[in-house]
Structure formats: structure tokens, C-alpha cells
Design a protein around this motif. Sequence first.
Motif, PDB file in Angstrom:
ATOM      1  N   ALA A 176      18.347  96.278  23.671  1.00  0.00           N
ATOM      2  CA  ALA A 176      18.975  97.433  24.321  1.00  0.00           C
ATOM      3  C   ALA A 176      17.949  98.202  25.148  1.00  0.00           C
ATOM      4  CB  ALA A 176      19.606  98.345  23.275  1.00  0.00           C
ATOM      5  N   GLY A 177      16.718  98.278  24.656  1.00  0.00           N
ATOM      6  CA  GLY A 177      15.653  98.950  25.381  1.00  0.00           C
ATOM      7  C   GLY A 177      15.320  98.281  26.697  1.00  0.00           C
ATOM      8  N   MET A 178      15.493  96.967  26.739  1.00  0.00           N
ATOM      9  CA  MET A 178      15.262  96.238  27.984  1.00  0.00           C
ATOM     10  C   MET A 178      16.178  96.723  29.094  1.00  0.00           C
ATOM     11  SD  MET A 178      14.818  92.172  27.419  1.00  0.00           S
ATOM     12  CE  MET A 178      15.377  91.686  29.032  1.00  0.00           C
ATOM     13  N   PHE A 179      17.393  97.104  28.736  1.00  0.00           N
ATOM     14  CA  PHE A 179      18.406  97.468  29.726  1.00  0.00           C
ATOM     15  C   PHE A 179      18.625  98.972  29.867  1.00  0.00           C
ATOM     16  CE2 PHE A 179      19.516  93.237  28.096  1.00  0.00           C
ATOM     17  CZ  PHE A 179      19.460  92.523  29.284  1.00  0.00           C
ATOM     18  N   ALA A 180      18.201  99.759  28.868  1.00  0.00           N
ATOM     19  CA  ALA A 180      18.523 101.188  28.820  1.00  0.00           C
ATOM     20  C   ALA A 180      18.036 101.963  30.046  1.00  0.00           C
ATOM     21  CB  ALA A 180      17.936 101.813  27.552  1.00  0.00           C
ATOM     22  N   VAL A 181      16.894 101.625  30.568  1.00  0.00           N
ATOM     23  CA  VAL A 181      16.347 102.343  31.721  1.00  0.00           C
ATOM     24  C   VAL A 181      16.319 101.453  32.961  1.00  0.00           C
ATOM     25  CG1 VAL A 181      14.289 103.504  32.628  1.00  0.00           C
ATOM     26  CG2 VAL A 181      15.002 103.913  30.274  1.00  0.00           C
ATOM     27  N   SER A 182      16.056 100.173  32.771  1.00  0.00           N
ATOM     28  CA  SER A 182      15.904  99.288  33.931  1.00  0.00           C
ATOM     29  C   SER A 182      17.220  99.100  34.692  1.00  0.00           C
ATOM     30  CB  SER A 182      15.334  97.933  33.511  1.00  0.00           C
ATOM     31  OG  SER A 182      16.177  97.286  32.589  1.00  0.00           O
ATOM     32  N   VAL A 183      18.333  99.018  34.000  1.00  0.00           N
ATOM     33  CA  VAL A 183      19.619  98.841  34.702  1.00  0.00           C
ATOM     34  C   VAL A 183      19.988 100.096  35.513  1.00  0.00           C
ATOM     35  CG1 VAL A 183      22.103  98.505  34.386  1.00  0.00           C
ATOM     36  CG2 VAL A 183      20.487  97.024  33.193  1.00  0.00           C
ATOM     37  N   PRO A 184      19.892 101.309  34.939  1.00  0.00           N
ATOM     38  CA  PRO A 184      20.153 102.482  35.778  1.00  0.00           C
ATOM     39  C   PRO A 184      19.179 102.582  36.964  1.00  0.00           C
ATOM     40  CG  PRO A 184      20.270 103.106  33.480  1.00  0.00           C
ATOM     41  CD  PRO A 184      19.773 101.693  33.520  1.00  0.00           C
ATOM     42  N   MET A 185      17.907 102.216  36.751  1.00  0.00           N
ATOM     43  CA  MET A 185      16.948 102.231  37.864  1.00  0.00           C
ATOM     44  C   MET A 185      17.361 101.235  38.941  1.00  0.00           C
ATOM     45  SD  MET A 185      13.236 102.546  35.999  1.00  0.00           S
ATOM     46  CE  MET A 185      12.281 102.429  37.502  1.00  0.00           C
ATOM     47  N   TRP A 186      17.813 100.062  38.527  1.00  0.00           N
ATOM     48  CA  TRP A 186      18.251  99.044  39.480  1.00  0.00           C
ATOM     49  C   TRP A 186      19.465  99.551  40.267  1.00  0.00           C
ATOM     50  CZ3 TRP A 186      22.806  96.175  39.871  1.00  0.00           C
ATOM     51  CH2 TRP A 186      22.777  95.147  40.809  1.00  0.00           C
ATOM     52  N   CYS A 187      20.389 100.206  39.573  1.00  0.00           N
ATOM     53  CA  CYS A 187      21.577 100.752  40.251  1.00  0.00           C
ATOM     54  C   CYS A 187      21.176 101.798  41.287  1.00  0.00           C
ATOM     55  CB  CYS A 187      22.546 101.359  39.236  1.00  0.00           C
ATOM     56  SG  CYS A 187      23.350 100.143  38.173  1.00  0.00           S
ATOM     57  N   VAL A 188      20.251 102.678  40.928  1.00  0.00           N
ATOM     58  CA  VAL A 188      19.776 103.689  41.877  1.00  0.00           C
ATOM     59  C   VAL A 188      19.096 103.015  43.064  1.00  0.00           C
ATOM     60  CG1 VAL A 188      18.133 105.593  42.194  1.00  0.00           C
ATOM     61  CG2 VAL A 188      19.591 105.533  40.170  1.00  0.00           C
ATOM     62  N   ALA A 189      18.307 101.974  42.792  1.00  0.00           N
ATOM     63  CA  ALA A 189      17.618 101.254  43.876  1.00  0.00           C
ATOM     64  C   ALA A 189      18.609 100.565  44.808  1.00  0.00           C
ATOM     65  CB  ALA A 189      16.644 100.241  43.288  1.00  0.00           C
ATOM     66  N   MET A 190      19.746 100.126  44.284  1.00  0.00           N
ATOM     67  CA  MET A 190      20.767  99.494  45.125  1.00  0.00           C
ATOM     68  C   MET A 190      21.478 100.538  45.993  1.00  0.00           C
ATOM     69  SD  MET A 190      20.765  96.235  44.712  1.00  0.00           S
ATOM     70  CE  MET A 190      19.001  96.366  44.667  1.00  0.00           C
ATOM     71  N   ILE A 191      21.687 101.732  45.424  1.00  0.00           N
ATOM     72  CA  ILE A 191      22.368 102.797  46.156  1.00  0.00           C
ATOM     73  C   ILE A 191      21.428 103.418  47.192  1.00  0.00           C
ATOM     74  CG2 ILE A 191      23.388 105.100  45.930  1.00  0.00           C
ATOM     75  CD1 ILE A 191      24.377 104.158  43.120  1.00  0.00           C
ATOM     76  N   LYS A 192      20.183 103.659  46.802  1.00  0.00           N
ATOM     77  CA  LYS A 192      19.194 104.266  47.694  1.00  0.00           C
ATOM     78  C   LYS A 192      17.966 103.367  47.757  1.00  0.00           C
ATOM     79  CE  LYS A 192      16.803 108.544  48.739  1.00  0.00           C
ATOM     80  NZ  LYS A 192      16.495 108.106  50.049  1.00  0.00           N
ATOM     81  N   PRO A 193      17.954 102.448  48.713  1.00  0.00           N
ATOM     82  CA  PRO A 193      16.817 101.523  48.844  1.00  0.00           C
ATOM     83  C   PRO A 193      15.490 102.271  48.981  1.00  0.00           C
ATOM     84  CG  PRO A 193      18.626 100.823  50.240  1.00  0.00           C
ATOM     85  CD  PRO A 193      18.983 102.185  49.714  1.00  0.00           C
ATOM     86  N   GLY A 194      14.484 101.756  48.296  1.00  0.00           N
ATOM     87  CA  GLY A 194      13.162 102.359  48.342  1.00  0.00           C
ATOM     88  C   GLY A 194      12.910 103.387  47.261  1.00  0.00           C
ATOM     89  N   SER A 195      13.940 103.723  46.489  1.00  0.00           N
ATOM     90  CA  SER A 195      13.753 104.723  45.443  1.00  0.00           C
ATOM     91  C   SER A 195      12.888 104.171  44.304  1.00  0.00           C
ATOM     92  CB  SER A 195      15.094 105.206  44.904  1.00  0.00           C
ATOM     93  OG  SER A 195      15.866 104.111  44.442  1.00  0.00           O
ATOM     94  N   PHE A 196      13.097 102.922  43.942  1.00  0.00           N
ATOM     95  CA  PHE A 196      12.295 102.238  42.927  1.00  0.00           C
ATOM     96  C   PHE A 196      11.996 100.841  43.435  1.00  0.00           C
ATOM     97  CE2 PHE A 196      14.906 105.095  40.228  1.00  0.00           C
ATOM     98  CZ  PHE A 196      13.881 105.809  39.625  1.00  0.00           C
ATOM     99  N   GLY A 197      10.809 100.368  43.142  1.00  0.00           N
ATOM    100  CA  GLY A 197      10.472  99.000  43.499  1.00  0.00           C
ATOM    101  C   GLY A 197      10.860  98.048  42.383  1.00  0.00           C
ATOM    102  N   GLY A 198      10.891  96.773  42.703  1.00  0.00           N
ATOM    103  CA  GLY A 198      11.227  95.758  41.706  1.00  0.00           C
ATOM    104  C   GLY A 198      10.234  95.730  40.557  1.00  0.00           C
ATOM    105  N   GLY A 199       8.959  95.992  40.864  1.00  0.00           N
ATOM    106  CA  GLY A 199       7.947  96.014  39.811  1.00  0.00           C
ATOM    107  C   GLY A 199       8.184  97.133  38.815  1.00  0.00           C
ATOM    108  N   ASP A 200       8.617  98.283  39.296  1.00  0.00           N
ATOM    109  CA  ASP A 200       8.923  99.409  38.406  1.00  0.00           C
ATOM    110  C   ASP A 200      10.076  99.059  37.475  1.00  0.00           C
ATOM    111  OD1 ASP A 200       7.022 101.162  39.643  1.00  0.00           O
ATOM    112  OD2 ASP A 200       8.441 101.449  41.281  1.00  0.00           O
ATOM    113  N   ILE A 201      11.070  98.397  38.009  1.00  0.00           N
ATOM    114  CA  ILE A 201      12.250  98.032  37.217  1.00  0.00           C
ATOM    115  C   ILE A 201      11.876  96.993  36.163  1.00  0.00           C
ATOM    116  CG2 ILE A 201      14.550  96.998  37.334  1.00  0.00           C
ATOM    117  CD1 ILE A 201      14.710  98.278  40.203  1.00  0.00           C
TER     118      ILE A 201
END
Length: 110
Positions: free
Chosen positions: A56-81
Motif C-alpha cells: 500500500a505504501g508503494m502506491f499511497a503517494v506515488s499514484v497521486p503524484m503520478w496523477c498530478v504529473a499527468m494533469i500538470k506536466p512538469g510538476s513531478f518527474g518520473g524519478g520522484d514518483i
Amino acid sequence: MIRALLLLLYDVLLINLALEDVKFRKIRNLYIMGITVLAASAIDVVPEITLSSRIAGMFAVSVPMWCVAMIKPGSFGGGDIKLMAACGLLLGWKLIIVAFIFGCALGSVI
């Protein structure tokens, strides 16, 4: 003793990763793999964090970060996710959320 060694290795990886990220603005997959190996090693060493909590920890933060990155490109990099997913696998869902909140607060101050 093994637990302390795992935590020391985790700290060393994160410090090196942070220094490299500040300098080059890139998180190498070598660090992600290292943290993932530590997470796999910690399953038996840190039994109070269950496997389900780690997954669950694998997805708890990385999935919301990925969603934000899809909505606003450049907000988070792939390495951060990927870093948050690997750290979530090590820390479990509760601690990765605390780490994310702490990181956001610290980033806001800086």
C-alpha cells in the motif's frame, strides 16, 4: 544490528541521491533499485511493517503524484514518483505519507 545497518544504508542512499539531484536535477535508477533491494531485505528484519502495508505504501503517494504529473506536466518527474514508490515499499503506507507531508512542508519553507 542488521536493522541499524539497513537504516544506515538507506540514509546513505538518500543523502547521495539528494546531493546528485540538487546538482543534476535527475534521480538515477541505481538509487531506486538500491532502495527497493533494501525494502525487500527489510521484510524479515522489520516485521512490524507488514507486507500489505508495504505494498500500500508503494502506491499511497506515488499514484497521486503520478496523477498530478499527468494533469500538470512538469510538476513531478518520473524519478520522484519512482522514489516515492520505492520508499513506500520500505516504509509502509503510514510512514511514507508522513515523509511526504514533511517533505512538502520543508520544501515550502525552503
